[in-house]
Design a protein around this motif. Structure first.
Motif, mmCIF file in Angstrom:
data_model
loop_
_atom_site.group_PDB
_atom_site.id
_atom_site.type_symbol
_atom_site.label_atom_id
_atom_site.label_comp_id
_atom_site.label_asym_id
_atom_site.label_seq_id
_atom_site.Cartn_x
_atom_site.Cartn_y
_atom_site.Cartn_z
ATOM 1 N N LEU A 1 0.827 -1.196 0.000
ATOM 2 C CA LEU A 1 0.000 0.000 0.000
ATOM 3 C C LEU A 1 0.870 1.257 0.000
ATOM 4 O O LEU A 1 0.619 2.208 -0.722
ATOM 5 N N VAL A 2 1.904 1.230 0.837
ATOM 6 C CA VAL A 2 2.927 2.271 0.882
ATOM 7 C C VAL A 2 4.259 1.529 0.757
ATOM 8 O O VAL A 2 4.797 1.044 1.748
ATOM 9 N N PRO A 3 4.784 1.405 -0.461
ATOM 10 C CA PRO A 3 6.017 0.627 -0.651
ATOM 11 C C PRO A 3 7.189 1.196 0.139
ATOM 12 O O PRO A 3 7.389 2.413 0.194
ATOM 13 N N VAL A 4 7.955 0.289 0.740
ATOM 14 C CA VAL A 4 9.178 0.660 1.459
ATOM 15 C C VAL A 4 10.350 0.127 0.651
ATOM 16 O O VAL A 4 10.400 -1.055 0.327
ATOM 17 N N GLU A 5 11.278 1.012 0.318
ATOM 18 C CA GLU A 5 12.421 0.655 -0.508
ATOM 19 C C GLU A 5 13.707 1.001 0.236
ATOM 20 O O GLU A 5 13.795 2.035 0.885
ATOM 21 N N GLY A 6 14.702 0.153 0.098
ATOM 22 C CA GLY A 6 15.984 0.383 0.759
ATOM 23 C C GLY A 6 17.095 0.716 -0.205
ATOM 24 O O GLY A 6 16.873 0.974 -1.383
ATOM 25 N N SER A 7 18.315 0.721 0.332
ATOM 26 C CA SER A 7 19.559 0.935 -0.427
ATOM 27 C C SER A 7 19.728 2.363 -0.920
ATOM 28 O O SER A 7 20.337 2.600 -1.951
ATOM 29 N N TYR A 8 19.237 3.321 -0.166
ATOM 30 C CA TYR A 8 19.444 4.725 -0.496
ATOM 31 C C TYR A 8 20.532 5.299 0.410
ATOM 32 O O TYR A 8 20.866 4.729 1.440
ATOM 33 N N LYS B 1 22.788 -0.781 -4.663
ATOM 34 C CA LYS B 1 22.950 -1.993 -3.848
ATOM 35 C C LYS B 1 24.158 -1.930 -2.906
ATOM 36 O O LYS B 1 24.249 -2.690 -1.956
ATOM 37 N N SER B 2 25.086 -1.013 -3.160
ATOM 38 C CA SER B 2 26.231 -0.879 -2.265
ATOM 39 C C SER B 2 25.832 -0.221 -0.941
ATOM 40 O O SER B 2 26.567 -0.287 0.036
ATOM 41 N N HIS B 3 24.652 0.405 -0.903
ATOM 42 C CA HIS B 3 24.124 0.998 0.328
ATOM 43 C C HIS B 3 23.220 -0.053 0.987
ATOM 44 O O HIS B 3 22.043 -0.165 0.666
ATOM 45 N N ILE B 4 23.788 -0.805 1.893
ATOM 46 C CA ILE B 4 23.078 -1.948 2.486
ATOM 47 C C ILE B 4 22.079 -1.487 3.536
ATOM 48 O O ILE B 4 22.421 -0.774 4.480
ATOM 49 N N THR B 5 20.842 -1.917 3.341
ATOM 50 C CA THR B 5 19.776 -1.652 4.301
ATOM 51 C C THR B 5 19.466 -2.966 4.994
ATOM 52 O O THR B 5 18.946 -3.899 4.390
ATOM 53 N N ARG B 6 19.812 -3.029 6.281
ATOM 54 C CA ARG B 6 19.719 -4.269 7.049
ATOM 55 C C ARG B 6 18.531 -4.215 8.002
ATOM 56 O O ARG B 6 18.397 -3.269 8.775
ATOM 57 N N LEU B 7 17.683 -5.232 7.932
ATOM 58 C CA LEU B 7 16.538 -5.373 8.831
ATOM 59 C C LEU B 7 16.884 -6.417 9.875
ATOM 60 O O LEU B 7 17.134 -7.581 9.543
ATOM 61 N N ILE B 8 16.877 -6.017 11.127
ATOM 62 C CA ILE B 8 17.303 -6.899 12.221
ATOM 63 C C ILE B 8 16.097 -7.319 13.050
ATOM 64 O O ILE B 8 15.283 -6.485 13.455
ATOM 65 N N GLY B 9 15.987 -8.625 13.296
ATOM 66 C CA GLY B 9 14.907 -9.153 14.121
ATOM 67 C C GLY B 9 13.668 -9.543 13.342
ATOM 68 O O GLY B 9 12.567 -9.578 13.883
ATOM 69 N N VAL B 10 13.841 -9.853 12.079
ATOM 70 C CA VAL B 10 12.712 -10.240 11.230
ATOM 71 C C VAL B 10 12.271 -11.662 11.577
ATOM 72 O O VAL B 10 13.108 -12.566 11.637
ATOM 73 N N PRO B 11 10.981 -11.898 11.817
ATOM 74 C CA PRO B 11 10.508 -13.266 12.025
ATOM 75 C C PRO B 11 10.837 -14.124 10.794
ATOM 76 O O PRO B 11 10.718 -13.669 9.656
ATOM 77 N N LEU B 12 11.268 -15.342 11.041
ATOM 78 C CA LEU B 12 11.734 -16.247 9.991
ATOM 79 C C LEU B 12 10.752 -16.379 8.827
ATOM 80 O O LEU B 12 11.157 -16.398 7.667
ATOM 81 N N GLU B 13 9.455 -16.423 9.123
ATOM 82 C CA GLU B 13 8.464 -16.628 8.059
ATOM 83 C C GLU B 13 8.361 -15.452 7.078
ATOM 84 O O GLU B 13 7.787 -15.592 6.000
ATOM 85 N N PHE B 14 8.928 -14.304 7.420
ATOM 86 C CA PHE B 14 8.877 -13.140 6.525
ATOM 87 C C PHE B 14 10.234 -12.799 5.906
ATOM 88 O O PHE B 14 10.325 -11.889 5.080
ATOM 89 N N ALA B 15 11.254 -13.520 6.290
ATOM 90 C CA ALA B 15 12.618 -13.208 5.838
ATOM 91 C C ALA B 15 12.766 -13.290 4.325
ATOM 92 O O ALA B 15 13.359 -12.399 3.694
ATOM 93 N N GLU B 16 12.228 -14.326 3.717
ATOM 94 C CA GLU B 16 12.385 -14.507 2.272
ATOM 95 C C GLU B 16 11.713 -13.386 1.477
ATOM 96 O O GLU B 16 12.283 -12.862 0.517
ATOM 97 N N LYS B 17 10.511 -13.010 1.884
ATOM 98 C CA LYS B 17 9.794 -11.945 1.169
ATOM 99 C C LYS B 17 10.545 -10.615 1.270
ATOM 100 O O LYS B 17 10.647 -9.876 0.288
ATOM 101 N N LEU B 18 11.080 -10.312 2.444
ATOM 102 C CA LEU B 18 11.794 -9.047 2.604
ATOM 103 C C LEU B 18 13.142 -9.074 1.891
ATOM 104 O O LEU B 18 13.579 -8.063 1.347
ATOM 105 N N ALA B 19 13.784 -10.226 1.851
ATOM 106 C CA ALA B 19 15.035 -10.350 1.098
ATOM 107 C C ALA B 19 14.767 -10.153 -0.396
ATOM 108 O O ALA B 19 15.564 -9.533 -1.106
#
Length: 140
Positions: free
Chosen positions: A94-101, A112-130
């Motif tokens: 609905l409101v896209p969130v984009e990283g690597s800025y 892609k050289s600007h790494i945006t790291r999400l820490i503490g992601v529940p395992l079941e959502f890790a693949e979608k966010l990756a």
């Protein structure tokens, strides 16, 4: 008499149509949509998050300031996924969130050289966010 009444109806109809046209243009021109919201780990959760030189700190705060059609851009760095609101905004389209800025480039383009790291992601959502381009550190 009947002619005057018809002319009066026509006049008021035209006035109503013109007022509605002006009013609807006013409402659309002042809508606060399709904005970019900026987030950086060293930002502050104040304001509307719409200034790249003064970004907000958290995804959840930027999400609260967003409307449908907006985008949230994350600067490189580490972001804690420590509440359901943050997870909701990261997963929602609905409101896209984009990283690597980069904050130093005022969020001009993603790199892609600007790494945006999400820490503490529940395992079941890790693949979608990756798949969305984030570096994911899962919750243990």
């Amino acid at each position: 008499m009947r002619g005057n009444l018809n002319n009066l109806r026509l006049f008021f109809s035209l006035v109503l149509i013109l007022n509605l046209g002006v009013w609807s243009e006013y409402v659309v021109s002042h809508a606060d949509h399709e904005k970019v919201r900026f987030v950086s780990p060293d930002g502050n959760d104040i304001g509307k998050c719409d200034d790249p030189e003064n970004p907000c700190k958290t995804v959840s705060y930027a999400g609260l300031k967003s409307n449908k059609g907006d985008r949230i851009l994350l600067a490189e760095g580490n972001y804690a996924v420590d509440n359901v609101d943050t997870l909701f905004y990261l997963l929602s389209d609905l409101v896209p969130v984009e990283g690597s800025y980069s904050k130093s480039s005022n969020f001009k383009k993603s790199d892609k050289s600007h790494i945006t790291r999400l820490i503490g992601v529940p395992l079941e959502f890790a693949e979608k966010l990756a798949a969305k381009g984030f570096t994911v550190v899962t919750d243990s």
